[in-house]
Scaffold this active site. Structure first.
Site, PDB file in Angstrom:
ATOM      1  N   LYS A 184      16.848  -8.585  39.214  1.00 21.29           N
ATOM      2  CA  LYS A 184      16.410  -9.125  40.508  1.00 21.29           C
ATOM      3  C   LYS A 184      17.419  -8.807  41.604  1.00 21.29           C
ATOM      4  CE  LYS A 184      16.047 -13.517  39.355  1.00 21.29           C
ATOM      5  NZ  LYS A 184      16.525 -13.497  37.952  1.00 21.29           N
ATOM      6  N   ARG A 212      12.557 -22.030  40.998  1.00 20.35           N
ATOM      7  CA  ARG A 212      12.764 -21.945  39.550  1.00 20.35           C
ATOM      8  C   ARG A 212      12.081 -23.084  38.817  1.00 20.35           C
ATOM      9  NH1 ARG A 212      17.990 -18.995  40.141  1.00 20.35           N
ATOM     10  NH2 ARG A 212      18.826 -18.449  38.109  1.00 20.35           N
ATOM     11  N   ARG A 247      27.400  -6.903  32.770  1.00 18.04           N
ATOM     12  CA  ARG A 247      27.168  -7.027  34.211  1.00 18.04           C
ATOM     13  C   ARG A 247      28.457  -7.244  34.999  1.00 18.04           C
ATOM     14  NH1 ARG A 247      22.576 -11.015  36.503  1.00 18.04           N
ATOM     15  NH2 ARG A 247      23.922 -12.739  35.931  1.00 18.04           N
ATOM     16  N   ARG A 283      30.768 -12.481  36.211  1.00 24.68           N
ATOM     17  CA  ARG A 283      30.383 -13.840  36.571  1.00 24.68           C
ATOM     18  C   ARG A 283      30.857 -14.825  35.523  1.00 24.68           C
ATOM     19  NH1 ARG A 283      24.235 -14.224  38.715  1.00 24.68           N
ATOM     20  NH2 ARG A 283      24.340 -16.115  37.463  1.00 24.68           N
ATOM     21  N   ARG A 309      20.517 -20.572  30.038  1.00 24.82           N
ATOM     22  CA  ARG A 309      19.719 -20.023  31.143  1.00 24.82           C
ATOM     23  C   ARG A 309      18.380 -19.492  30.637  1.00 24.82           C
ATOM     24  NH1 ARG A 309      24.386 -16.485  32.937  1.00 24.82           N
ATOM     25  NH2 ARG A 309      23.074 -15.403  34.413  1.00 24.82           N
TER      26      ARG A 309
HETATM   27  P1  AMP Z   1      21.486 -16.957  39.722  1.00 21.67           P
HETATM   28  O1  AMP Z   1      22.538 -16.209  40.479  1.00 21.67           O
HETATM   29  O2  AMP Z   1      20.161 -16.934  40.421  1.00 21.67           O
HETATM   30  O3  AMP Z   1      21.397 -16.539  38.286  1.00 21.67           O
HETATM   31  O4  AMP Z   1      21.947 -18.495  39.725  1.00 21.67           O
HETATM   32  C1  AMP Z   1      23.162 -18.909  39.137  1.00 21.67           C
HETATM   33  C2  AMP Z   1      23.101 -20.400  38.831  1.00 21.67           C
HETATM   34  O5  AMP Z   1      22.921 -21.148  40.048  1.00 21.67           O
HETATM   35  C3  AMP Z   1      21.941 -20.835  37.948  1.00 21.67           C
HETATM   36  O6  AMP Z   1      22.208 -20.680  36.548  1.00 21.67           O
HETATM   37  C4  AMP Z   1      21.792 -22.310  38.341  1.00 21.67           C
HETATM   38  O7  AMP Z   1      22.800 -23.106  37.755  1.00 21.67           O
HETATM   39  C5  AMP Z   1      22.059 -22.263  39.846  1.00 21.67           C
HETATM   40  N1  AMP Z   1      20.805 -22.019  40.619  1.00 21.67           N
HETATM   41  C6  AMP Z   1      20.519 -20.934  41.391  1.00 21.67           C
HETATM   42  N2  AMP Z   1      19.301 -21.037  41.950  1.00 21.67           N
HETATM   43  C7  AMP Z   1      18.789 -22.218  41.512  1.00 21.67           C
HETATM   44  C8  AMP Z   1      17.551 -22.890  41.714  1.00 21.67           C
HETATM   45  N3  AMP Z   1      16.576 -22.356  42.476  1.00 21.67           N
HETATM   46  N4  AMP Z   1      17.377 -24.093  41.104  1.00 21.67           N
HETATM   47  C9  AMP Z   1      18.345 -24.656  40.356  1.00 21.67           C
HETATM   48  N5  AMP Z   1      19.526 -24.060  40.101  1.00 21.67           N
HETATM   49  C10 AMP Z   1      19.764 -22.856  40.677  1.00 21.67           C
END
Ligand code: AMP
Length: 215
Positions: A14, A89, A124, A157, A168
């Protein structure tokens, strides 16, 4: 331009596609994960509150993330369209877009199987300030270990650990899969095979978006 949602499991690509789409269509890409990582880096109160969830690979509570997104969408650069990466999400988050009157013109679902997710997340690398992502095998930077745009060093990360990846994936199946099922009835829903190369996925996304933007 249009309001677009990019949805899919962690490691689906993404972030890579968002970066390419942002350049092509000149719209802001809003990654809730990146907004949260910026808070962590700056050690804000919000960052401290969310760290426990992020590190474990759990979702931040809906009320917190919905407020963050609402604030971001009210900024001027979003008025001509935007790309959402990592939001919604949960069904409650999708509902919040509806109740705020935010219309979505297209939903792009990048679909990949679990085995591929794990191998992708483990290789990554990321540019911390922008959130640009690379993969040592599938999408390497021009200069190993360095960002293509700024030349700054890349990092891994802190939530790309085995335990967090497992959580996740669980949360994706439990909370986010219902969101995808909900959007499947949207007239502009695209299901794209994320195991293809980034270039091929991008070509599929953009040709679909052309039909949405110029029906
Ligand atoms: P990402 O970079 O999108 O993988 O997000 C990293 C982390 O941020 C996720 O594993 C969640 O802990 C938190 N996070 C990001 N977006 C959301 C969302 N829309 N709802 C809840 N937690 C989020």
């Amino acid at each position: 331009m249009a309001n677009i949602i990019l949805i899919g499991p962690p490691g689906a690509g993404k972030g890579t596609q968002a970066e390419m789409l942002k350049k092509k269509y000149n719209i802001p890409c809003i990654s809730t994960g990146q907004i949260l990582r910026n808070h962590l880096q700056q050690n804000t109160a919000l960052g401290q509150e969310c760290k426990q969830y992020i590190d474990k690979g759990q979702l931040v509570p809906d009320n917190v993330i919905v407020e963050i997104l609402k604030d971001r969408l009210s900024e001027k650069d979003c008025h001509n369209g935007f790309l959402l990466d990592g939001f919604p999400r949960t069904l409650a988050q999708a509902q919040s877009l509806l109740s705020e009157g935010v219309e979505i013109q297209a939903i792009l679902y990048i679909n990949v199987v679990d085995e591929m997710i794990i191998s992708r997340l483990s290789g990554r690398w990321m540019h911390a300030a922008s959130g640009r992502t690379y993969h040592e095998r599938f999408n390497p930077p021009n200069n190993p270990g360095h960002d293509d745009v700024t030349g700054e060093p890349l990092i891994q990360r802190s939530d790309d650990t085995q335990e967090s990846i497992k959580n996740r994936l669980i949360s994706f199946r439990k909370d986010t899969q219902p969101v995808i099922d909900y959007y499947k009835t949207h007239k502009n829903f695209l299901d794209v095979d994320g195991s293809e190369t980034p270039e091929k996925v991008f070509a599929t996304l953009t040709s679909f978006l052309e039909t949405v933007l110029h029906p």
